[in-house]
Design an enzyme around this catalytic site. Structure first.
Site, short mmCIF file in Angstrom:
data_model
loop_
_atom_site.label_atom_id
_atom_site.label_comp_id
_atom_site.label_asym_id
_atom_site.label_seq_id
_atom_site.Cartn_x
_atom_site.Cartn_y
_atom_site.Cartn_z
N GLU A 166 65.28 -27.20 42.62
CA GLU A 166 65.54 -27.88 41.34
C GLU A 166 66.65 -27.17 40.56
O GLU A 166 67.51 -27.82 39.95
CB GLU A 166 64.23 -27.92 40.54
CG GLU A 166 64.28 -28.64 39.21
CD GLU A 166 64.32 -30.16 39.33
OE1 GLU A 166 65.12 -30.67 40.14
OE2 GLU A 166 63.59 -30.83 38.59
N THR A 168 72.11 -34.03 34.62
CA THR A 168 71.22 -33.17 33.83
C THR A 168 72.00 -32.01 33.22
O THR A 168 71.81 -31.69 32.03
CB THR A 168 70.08 -32.63 34.72
OG1 THR A 168 69.31 -33.74 35.17
CG2 THR A 168 69.16 -31.68 33.96
N1 HSE Z 1 63.55 -30.94 30.97
C1 HSE Z 1 64.73 -31.28 31.71
C2 HSE Z 1 65.79 -31.77 30.75
C3 HSE Z 1 64.39 -32.36 32.69
O1 HSE Z 1 65.49 -32.63 29.92
O2 HSE Z 1 66.91 -31.29 30.80
C4 HSE Z 1 65.57 -32.84 33.47
O3 HSE Z 1 65.36 -32.74 34.82
#
Ligand code: HSE
Length: 308
Positions: free
Chosen positions: A130, A183
């Site tokens: 991840e 992201t």
């Molecule tokens: N918590 C993370 C974000 C999840 O919002 O950046 C994204 O994979």
């Protein structure tokens, strides 16, 4: 006879859930990938096939491969593994595409080795994949994929995951507008600091949401699903976000927010019929745009990854 192969359903997940940036998540049931993990005599990890989307099959460039290598490095088994991935969760959709692959590979390998590791340990190895995908180590998609239901990542160092209860009448309706939001980019636009006032509001909502899950208090779920820290910055990345949110809330959704880092938008609803009605509202709003989209309605998957 020794089991040499396992077929898995690796589910999509919703992270953040408005009030719990980087720590809260829940698991979906009707959308996910299929994976096949096979034990081999030779050592090492090989990604033999990926269907659905064009993703790297080089082990060190694929989240499933990177997670598997981290696990192998720790367990040092006297065998290797092949990984086959049939993707249906579009990469970059905001519903945990990379997490499904990273969680699936470590789950499958651990299963074929007789389950030496628990789900928290598996989450920590999946975090390596991840981190490669999103340039940050977070487990808010991985934990619900592996544990099922709602999860709270209390800390990442050391990793501590809490399983939260799932009220039985809770359903999700989700829209995935087919635009790309990375992201890493959605994280880069966030301010490094927030006000004490915002912090107090978010903490109160987060605490009350957890209480609402424990007590199946749907009114409290509704009043807790608020995000005063992240959503105000990220919503500009998603066309029609405000209009869609206003309409689904007026139509009786319990809550609505950005799923993970977007572009998907999640809603939580009481009952499947309400979730279907909310999906219709979302469809209408995005039908007015030129942006293609997918809609999903799902109960909360309390099991997580499933052996098929
Ligand atoms: N918590 C993370 C974000 C999840 O919002 O950046 C994204 O994979």
């Amino acid at each position: 006879m020794e089991q040499k192969e396992v077929k898995l359903f690796t589910p999509a997940t919703v992270a953040n859930v408005s009030c719990g940036f980087d720590i809260l998540g829940f698991c979906l049931d009707t959308i996910g990938d299929d994976m096949i993990i096979r034990k081999t005599e030779g050592h090492g990890i090989t990604i033999t096939k990926i269907t659905g989307f064009d993703l790297p099959t080089t082990t060190t460039e694929n989240v499933a491969g990177i997670s598997a290598l981290a696990l192998m490095d720790y367990l040092k088994p006297n065998c290797g593994f092949e990984i086959e991935i049939h993707k249906r969760i579009k990469p970059g959709s905001g519903i945990g595409s990379s997490a499904a692959s990273a969680a699936g590979s470590v789950f499958g390998i651990n299963y074929l080795l007789g389950n030496p590791l628990n789900k928290t340990e598996l989450t920590s190895f999946a975090m390596k994949g991840e981190a490669y995908a999103s340039k940050a180590e977070h487990a808010d998609n991985l934990a619900p994929a592996l544990f099922g239901g709602f999860t709270l990542v209390k800390s990442t160092q050391p990793l501590q995951v809490l399983q939260l209860p799932t009220p039985s009448d809770l359903f999700a309706a989700i829209i995935h507008p087919q635009i790309e939001i990375k992201t890493a980019d959605a994280r880069a636009i966030l301010p490094r600091e927030t006000s004490l006032k915002n912090c107090i509001t978010q903490t109160a909502n987060m605490g009350s949401f957890v209480h609402a899950l424990h007590t199946s208090d749907y009114d409290l779920i509704e009043s807790s699903l608020k995000d005063v820290i992240i959503e105000p910055h990220r919503k500009a990345l998603i066309p029609k976000f405000d209009t869609l949110k206003e309409n689904v809330m007026a139509s009786g959704a319990l809550g609505c927010g950005i799923s993970g880092s977007g572009p998907s938008i999640y809603t939580l609803c009481k009952g499947q019929d309400k979730a279907k009605a909310i999906a219709e509202v979302m469809t209408q709003i995005y039908s007015d745009t030129t942006i293609p989209f997918e809609i999903y309605v799902s109960k909360i998957n309390t099991e997580g990854i499933k052996i098929k």
